[in-house]
Design a protein around this motif. Structure first.
Motif, short mmCIF file in Angstrom:
data_model
loop_
_atom_site.label_atom_id
_atom_site.label_comp_id
_atom_site.label_asym_id
_atom_site.label_seq_id
_atom_site.Cartn_x
_atom_site.Cartn_y
_atom_site.Cartn_z
N VAL A 35 0.84 -1.20 0.00
CA VAL A 35 0.00 0.00 0.00
C VAL A 35 0.87 1.25 0.00
O VAL A 35 0.59 2.23 -0.70
CB VAL A 35 -0.96 0.00 1.21
N ALA A 36 1.95 1.22 0.78
CA ALA A 36 2.87 2.36 0.81
C ALA A 36 3.51 2.59 -0.55
O ALA A 36 3.72 3.73 -0.97
CB ALA A 36 3.94 2.13 1.87
N ARG A 37 3.82 1.51 -1.26
CA ARG A 37 4.42 1.65 -2.60
C ARG A 37 3.44 2.31 -3.57
O ARG A 37 3.82 3.16 -4.36
CB ARG A 37 4.83 0.27 -3.14
N VAL A 38 2.19 1.92 -3.50
CA VAL A 38 1.18 2.52 -4.38
C VAL A 38 1.01 4.00 -4.02
O VAL A 38 0.94 4.86 -4.90
CB VAL A 38 -0.16 1.76 -4.27
N ALA A 39 0.94 4.29 -2.73
CA ALA A 39 0.76 5.68 -2.30
C ALA A 39 1.92 6.55 -2.78
O ALA A 39 1.71 7.67 -3.26
CB ALA A 39 0.65 5.74 -0.77
#
Length: 307
Positions: free
Chosen positions: A287-291
Protein backbone atom coordinates in the motif's frame (compact mmCIF):
# COMPACT_ATOMS: atom_id res chain seq x y z
CA UNK A 1 28.22 -22.48 -27.59
CA UNK A 2 25.25 -24.15 -25.83
CA UNK A 3 21.93 -22.73 -24.73
CA UNK A 4 23.15 -22.71 -21.11
CA UNK A 5 25.52 -19.93 -22.21
CA UNK A 6 22.62 -17.64 -23.17
CA UNK A 7 22.72 -14.32 -21.36
CA UNK A 8 19.97 -12.91 -19.19
CA UNK A 9 19.92 -9.84 -21.42
CA UNK A 10 19.26 -11.99 -24.48
CA UNK A 11 16.43 -13.80 -22.69
CA UNK A 12 14.89 -10.50 -21.59
CA UNK A 13 15.10 -9.11 -25.12
CA UNK A 14 13.61 -12.29 -26.58
CA UNK A 15 10.68 -12.18 -24.18
CA UNK A 16 10.02 -8.55 -25.08
CA UNK A 17 10.04 -9.29 -28.82
CA UNK A 18 7.77 -12.30 -28.31
CA UNK A 19 5.27 -10.21 -26.34
CA UNK A 20 5.29 -7.15 -28.59
CA UNK A 21 5.47 -8.92 -31.94
CA UNK A 22 8.07 -6.69 -33.62
CA UNK A 23 11.74 -5.88 -33.15
CA UNK A 24 10.95 -2.18 -33.42
CA UNK A 25 8.39 -2.22 -30.60
CA UNK A 26 10.68 -4.27 -28.37
CA UNK A 27 13.58 -1.91 -29.01
CA UNK A 28 11.44 1.10 -28.08
CA UNK A 29 10.21 -0.58 -24.89
CA UNK A 30 13.71 -1.56 -23.80
CA UNK A 31 15.44 1.63 -24.88
CA UNK A 32 17.70 -0.27 -27.28
CA UNK A 33 18.44 0.24 -30.94
CA UNK A 34 16.81 -2.21 -33.32
CA UNK A 35 20.22 -3.50 -34.35
CA UNK A 36 21.08 -4.25 -30.71
CA UNK A 37 17.85 -6.23 -30.37
CA UNK A 38 18.66 -8.13 -33.57
CA UNK A 39 22.12 -9.00 -32.24
CA UNK A 40 20.68 -10.36 -28.99
CA UNK A 41 18.16 -12.51 -30.86
CA UNK A 42 20.87 -13.80 -33.21
CA UNK A 43 23.09 -14.73 -30.24
CA UNK A 44 20.20 -16.58 -28.61
CA UNK A 45 19.46 -18.49 -31.83
CA UNK A 46 23.12 -19.49 -32.10
CA UNK A 47 22.99 -20.78 -28.54
CA UNK A 48 19.78 -22.68 -29.27
CA UNK A 49 21.13 -24.06 -32.52
CA UNK A 50 17.86 -23.42 -34.32
CA UNK A 51 15.77 -20.46 -35.51
CA UNK A 52 13.48 -19.11 -32.82
CA UNK A 53 11.57 -16.53 -34.87
CA UNK A 54 10.31 -16.14 -38.40
CA UNK A 55 10.86 -12.59 -39.67
CA UNK A 56 7.82 -11.44 -41.62
CA UNK A 57 6.73 -8.16 -43.17
CA UNK A 58 4.23 -7.60 -40.36
CA UNK A 59 6.56 -8.54 -37.51
CA UNK A 60 7.81 -11.84 -36.13
CA UNK A 61 6.24 -15.20 -35.43
CA UNK A 62 7.70 -17.71 -33.00
CA UNK A 63 8.83 -21.09 -34.25
CA UNK A 64 7.97 -24.18 -32.17
CA UNK A 65 11.42 -23.91 -30.60
CA UNK A 66 10.83 -20.22 -30.04
CA UNK A 67 7.62 -20.90 -28.13
CA UNK A 68 9.52 -23.21 -25.78
CA UNK A 69 12.23 -20.59 -25.25
CA UNK A 70 9.67 -17.84 -24.72
CA UNK A 71 7.90 -19.84 -22.03
CA UNK A 72 11.14 -20.72 -20.25
CA UNK A 73 12.63 -17.26 -20.70
CA UNK A 74 9.62 -15.67 -19.02
CA UNK A 75 10.01 -17.97 -16.02
CA UNK A 76 13.75 -17.30 -15.72
CA UNK A 77 13.42 -13.52 -16.04
CA UNK A 78 10.54 -13.42 -13.54
CA UNK A 79 12.60 -15.37 -11.01
CA UNK A 80 15.61 -13.10 -11.44
CA UNK A 81 13.42 -10.00 -11.10
CA UNK A 82 11.76 -11.44 -7.98
CA UNK A 83 15.17 -12.08 -6.47
CA UNK A 84 16.27 -8.53 -7.22
CA UNK A 85 13.13 -7.12 -5.60
CA UNK A 86 13.61 -9.27 -2.51
CA UNK A 87 17.23 -8.18 -2.15
CA UNK A 88 16.13 -4.56 -2.53
CA UNK A 89 13.52 -4.96 0.19
CA UNK A 90 10.58 -4.73 -2.23
CA UNK A 91 7.58 -7.02 -2.01
CA UNK A 92 8.46 -10.36 -3.55
CA UNK A 93 5.02 -11.94 -3.32
CA UNK A 94 1.72 -11.15 -4.94
CA UNK A 95 -0.12 -8.37 -3.17
CA UNK A 96 -3.40 -6.63 -3.95
CA UNK A 97 -4.03 -2.97 -3.14
CA UNK A 98 -7.57 -1.56 -3.37
CA UNK A 99 -7.66 1.99 -4.72
CA UNK A 100 -10.58 4.37 -5.19
CA UNK A 101 -10.67 7.60 -7.16
CA UNK A 102 -13.02 10.30 -8.38
CA UNK A 103 -13.56 10.72 -12.11
CA UNK A 104 -11.00 13.33 -13.14
CA UNK A 105 -8.26 11.73 -11.00
CA UNK A 106 -9.02 8.47 -12.76
CA UNK A 107 -8.49 10.16 -16.09
CA UNK A 108 -5.36 12.17 -15.35
CA UNK A 109 -3.42 10.45 -12.57
CA UNK A 110 -4.35 6.81 -12.15
CA UNK A 111 -3.37 5.44 -15.61
CA UNK A 112 0.26 6.67 -15.54
CA UNK A 113 0.59 5.56 -11.91
CA UNK A 114 -0.60 2.04 -12.71
CA UNK A 115 1.70 1.88 -15.73
CA UNK A 116 4.66 2.81 -13.56
CA UNK A 117 3.71 0.28 -10.89
CA UNK A 118 3.63 -2.49 -13.47
CA UNK A 119 7.24 -1.67 -14.30
CA UNK A 120 8.59 -1.05 -10.81
CA UNK A 121 6.49 -3.38 -8.66
CA UNK A 122 4.97 -6.09 -10.88
CA UNK A 123 4.07 -8.14 -7.82
CA UNK A 124 1.48 -5.57 -6.81
CA UNK A 125 -2.00 -5.79 -8.31
CA UNK A 126 -4.15 -2.67 -7.98
CA UNK A 127 -7.91 -3.23 -7.96
CA UNK A 128 -9.69 0.07 -8.60
CA UNK A 129 -13.10 1.66 -8.44
CA UNK A 130 -14.44 5.10 -9.29
CA UNK A 131 -16.81 7.00 -7.05
CA UNK A 132 -17.72 10.37 -5.60
CA UNK A 133 -15.59 11.71 -2.76
CA UNK A 134 -18.28 10.99 -0.09
CA UNK A 135 -18.73 7.45 -1.41
CA UNK A 136 -14.98 6.83 -1.36
CA UNK A 137 -14.71 8.16 2.19
CA UNK A 138 -17.43 5.72 3.24
CA UNK A 139 -15.56 2.91 1.49
CA UNK A 140 -12.38 3.73 3.42
CA UNK A 141 -14.33 3.64 6.69
CA UNK A 142 -15.90 0.31 5.70
CA UNK A 143 -12.50 -1.14 4.90
CA UNK A 144 -13.40 -1.98 1.31
CA UNK A 145 -10.58 0.15 -0.15
CA UNK A 146 -7.08 0.86 1.17
CA UNK A 147 -6.46 4.27 -0.44
CA UNK A 148 -8.65 6.90 -2.06
CA UNK A 149 -7.91 9.83 -4.31
CA UNK A 150 -10.49 12.42 -3.31
CA UNK A 151 -11.21 16.07 -4.12
CA UNK A 152 -11.44 18.94 -1.68
CA UNK A 153 -12.68 22.50 -2.22
CA UNK A 154 -12.39 25.57 0.03
CA UNK A 155 -12.79 25.89 2.99
CA UNK A 156 -11.09 22.46 3.09
CA UNK A 157 -13.05 20.90 5.91
CA UNK A 158 -12.34 17.36 7.19
CA UNK A 159 -13.60 14.69 4.84
CA UNK A 160 -16.10 13.49 7.44
CA UNK A 161 -16.94 13.95 11.10
CA UNK A 162 -16.14 10.42 12.24
CA UNK A 163 -13.31 9.34 14.49
CA UNK A 164 -10.53 8.57 14.20
CA UNK A 165 -9.87 11.26 11.61
CA UNK A 166 -8.75 9.95 8.26
CA UNK A 167 -5.10 10.45 7.42
CA UNK A 168 -4.94 12.82 4.45
CA UNK A 169 -2.03 13.83 2.26
CA UNK A 170 -2.26 16.78 -0.14
CA UNK A 171 -0.93 15.68 -3.52
CA UNK A 172 -1.69 18.83 -5.54
CA UNK A 173 -3.46 22.16 -5.19
CA UNK A 174 -4.36 23.60 -8.57
CA UNK A 175 -6.57 26.36 -9.90
CA UNK A 176 -9.99 25.64 -11.31
CA UNK A 177 -10.35 26.58 -14.98
CA UNK A 178 -13.12 27.05 -17.49
CA UNK A 179 -13.27 24.98 -20.66
CA UNK A 180 -14.69 26.82 -23.66
CA UNK A 181 -14.99 26.06 -27.38
CA UNK A 182 -11.90 27.23 -29.26
CA UNK A 183 -14.05 29.53 -31.42
CA UNK A 184 -15.94 31.02 -28.46
CA UNK A 185 -15.43 34.75 -27.75
CA UNK A 186 -14.08 33.83 -24.30
CA UNK A 187 -11.28 31.83 -25.96
CA UNK A 188 -9.66 34.86 -27.60
CA UNK A 189 -7.30 35.70 -24.74
CA UNK A 190 -5.06 33.86 -22.31
CA UNK A 191 -7.53 34.13 -19.43
CA UNK A 192 -11.20 34.84 -18.77
CA UNK A 193 -12.45 37.73 -16.69
CA UNK A 194 -14.90 36.53 -14.06
CA UNK A 195 -17.44 39.19 -15.13
CA UNK A 196 -17.56 37.64 -18.60
CA UNK A 197 -18.91 34.40 -17.16
CA UNK A 198 -22.28 36.03 -16.54
CA UNK A 199 -24.96 34.98 -19.02
CA UNK A 200 -23.13 31.87 -20.21
CA UNK A 201 -24.71 28.46 -20.76
CA UNK A 202 -23.16 25.84 -18.47
CA UNK A 203 -22.63 22.12 -18.68
CA UNK A 204 -23.01 21.17 -15.02
CA UNK A 205 -21.89 18.17 -13.06
CA UNK A 206 -24.20 15.97 -11.02
CA UNK A 207 -24.39 15.20 -7.33
CA UNK A 208 -21.32 16.26 -5.38
CA UNK A 209 -18.87 16.56 -8.26
CA UNK A 210 -16.34 19.18 -7.09
CA UNK A 211 -14.18 19.09 -10.20
CA UNK A 212 -16.43 20.25 -13.04
CA UNK A 213 -19.60 22.21 -13.54
CA UNK A 214 -20.61 25.80 -12.93
CA UNK A 215 -18.11 28.42 -11.81
CA UNK A 216 -18.47 28.86 -8.02
CA UNK A 217 -19.74 32.19 -6.72
CA UNK A 218 -21.55 33.42 -9.81
CA UNK A 219 -23.75 36.39 -8.87
CA UNK A 220 -26.65 35.07 -10.93
CA UNK A 221 -28.70 31.95 -11.32
CA UNK A 222 -26.71 29.94 -13.87
CA UNK A 223 -28.29 28.79 -17.10
CA UNK A 224 -27.73 25.01 -17.18
CA UNK A 225 -27.74 23.66 -20.71
CA UNK A 226 -26.84 20.08 -19.78
CA UNK A 227 -26.27 18.06 -16.62
CA UNK A 228 -23.66 15.35 -17.16
CA UNK A 229 -21.67 13.13 -14.79
CA UNK A 230 -18.88 11.99 -17.11
CA UNK A 231 -16.05 14.53 -17.57
CA UNK A 232 -15.26 13.36 -21.12
CA UNK A 233 -18.88 13.86 -22.16
CA UNK A 234 -18.76 17.39 -20.70
CA UNK A 235 -15.67 18.28 -22.70
CA UNK A 236 -17.06 16.80 -25.90
CA UNK A 237 -20.20 18.87 -25.41
CA UNK A 238 -17.98 21.93 -24.98
CA UNK A 239 -16.16 21.05 -28.21
CA UNK A 240 -19.54 20.82 -29.95
CA UNK A 241 -20.40 24.35 -28.80
CA UNK A 242 -23.13 23.25 -26.39
CA UNK A 243 -21.91 25.28 -23.42
CA UNK A 244 -18.93 25.82 -21.14
CA UNK A 245 -17.83 23.98 -17.99
CA UNK A 246 -15.27 24.07 -15.23
CA UNK A 247 -12.29 21.75 -15.31
CA UNK A 248 -9.41 21.09 -12.90
CA UNK A 249 -6.06 22.28 -14.23
CA UNK A 250 -4.73 18.72 -14.14
CA UNK A 251 -7.15 17.74 -16.91
CA UNK A 252 -6.08 20.49 -19.30
CA UNK A 253 -3.81 18.15 -21.32
CA UNK A 254 -6.77 15.80 -21.83
CA UNK A 255 -8.99 18.40 -23.51
CA UNK A 256 -10.20 17.22 -26.92
CA UNK A 257 -9.47 19.26 -30.05
CA UNK A 258 -11.55 22.38 -30.21
CA UNK A 259 -11.49 23.07 -26.46
CA UNK A 260 -9.43 25.61 -24.50
CA UNK A 261 -9.12 25.50 -20.71
CA UNK A 262 -8.36 28.97 -19.38
CA UNK A 263 -7.75 30.46 -15.92
CA UNK A 264 -10.23 32.96 -14.52
CA UNK A 265 -9.11 36.38 -13.28
CA UNK A 266 -10.84 39.13 -11.36
CA UNK A 267 -12.50 37.24 -8.54
CA UNK A 268 -11.56 35.15 -5.53
CA UNK A 269 -9.14 32.39 -6.44
CA UNK A 270 -10.75 29.00 -6.88
CA UNK A 271 -8.49 26.07 -6.09
CA UNK A 272 -9.02 22.35 -5.77
CA UNK A 273 -6.93 19.96 -3.77
CA UNK A 274 -6.21 16.40 -4.75
CA UNK A 275 -5.92 14.34 -1.58
CA UNK A 276 -4.81 10.80 -0.84
CA UNK A 277 -6.88 9.52 2.06
CA UNK A 278 -6.66 6.40 4.20
CA UNK A 279 -7.36 5.08 7.65
CA UNK A 280 -4.76 6.08 10.25
CA UNK A 281 -2.09 3.60 11.24
CA UNK A 282 0.94 1.91 9.68
CA UNK A 283 0.73 1.01 6.01
CA UNK A 284 1.48 -2.41 4.60
CA UNK A 285 4.47 -2.18 2.28
CA UNK A 286 2.49 -2.72 -0.97
CA UNK A 287 0.00 0.00 0.00
CA UNK A 288 2.87 2.36 0.81
CA UNK A 289 4.42 1.65 -2.60
CA UNK A 290 1.18 2.52 -4.38
CA UNK A 291 0.76 5.68 -2.30
CA UNK A 292 4.28 6.85 -3.09
CA UNK A 293 3.84 6.19 -6.80
CA UNK A 294 0.62 8.23 -6.85
CA UNK A 295 2.40 11.07 -5.07
CA UNK A 296 5.31 11.00 -7.53
CA UNK A 297 3.02 11.05 -10.58
CA UNK A 298 1.00 13.93 -9.09
CA UNK A 299 4.16 15.99 -8.50
CA UNK A 300 5.38 15.28 -12.03
CA UNK A 301 2.04 16.27 -13.54
CA UNK A 302 2.20 19.69 -11.87
CA UNK A 303 5.80 20.20 -12.94
CA UNK A 304 5.05 19.24 -16.56
CA UNK A 305 1.98 21.49 -16.68
CA UNK A 306 3.96 24.47 -15.39
CA UNK A 307 6.95 23.86 -17.68
Amino acid sequence: MTFSDASLTALRVFREVAERGTLTAAAAALGYTQSAVSRQIAALERAAGTPLMERRHDGVRLTPAGRIVARRAAAVVDQIDATARELAGLPDDRATVRLGWFASAGAALVPPALARLRRTHPGITVVGREGSTPALVRAIRAGTIDLALVASAPPYRPLDAETPALQVRILTERDLRVAVPADHPLARGHHIDVADLRGQSWIAGTGDDLSMGVWPGLDERPAIAHTVRDWLAKLELVAAGCGITTIPASLTPACPPGVRALPVHGGPGEYRRLLLARLPGPLADPVARVAETLRAIAVESVRDADA
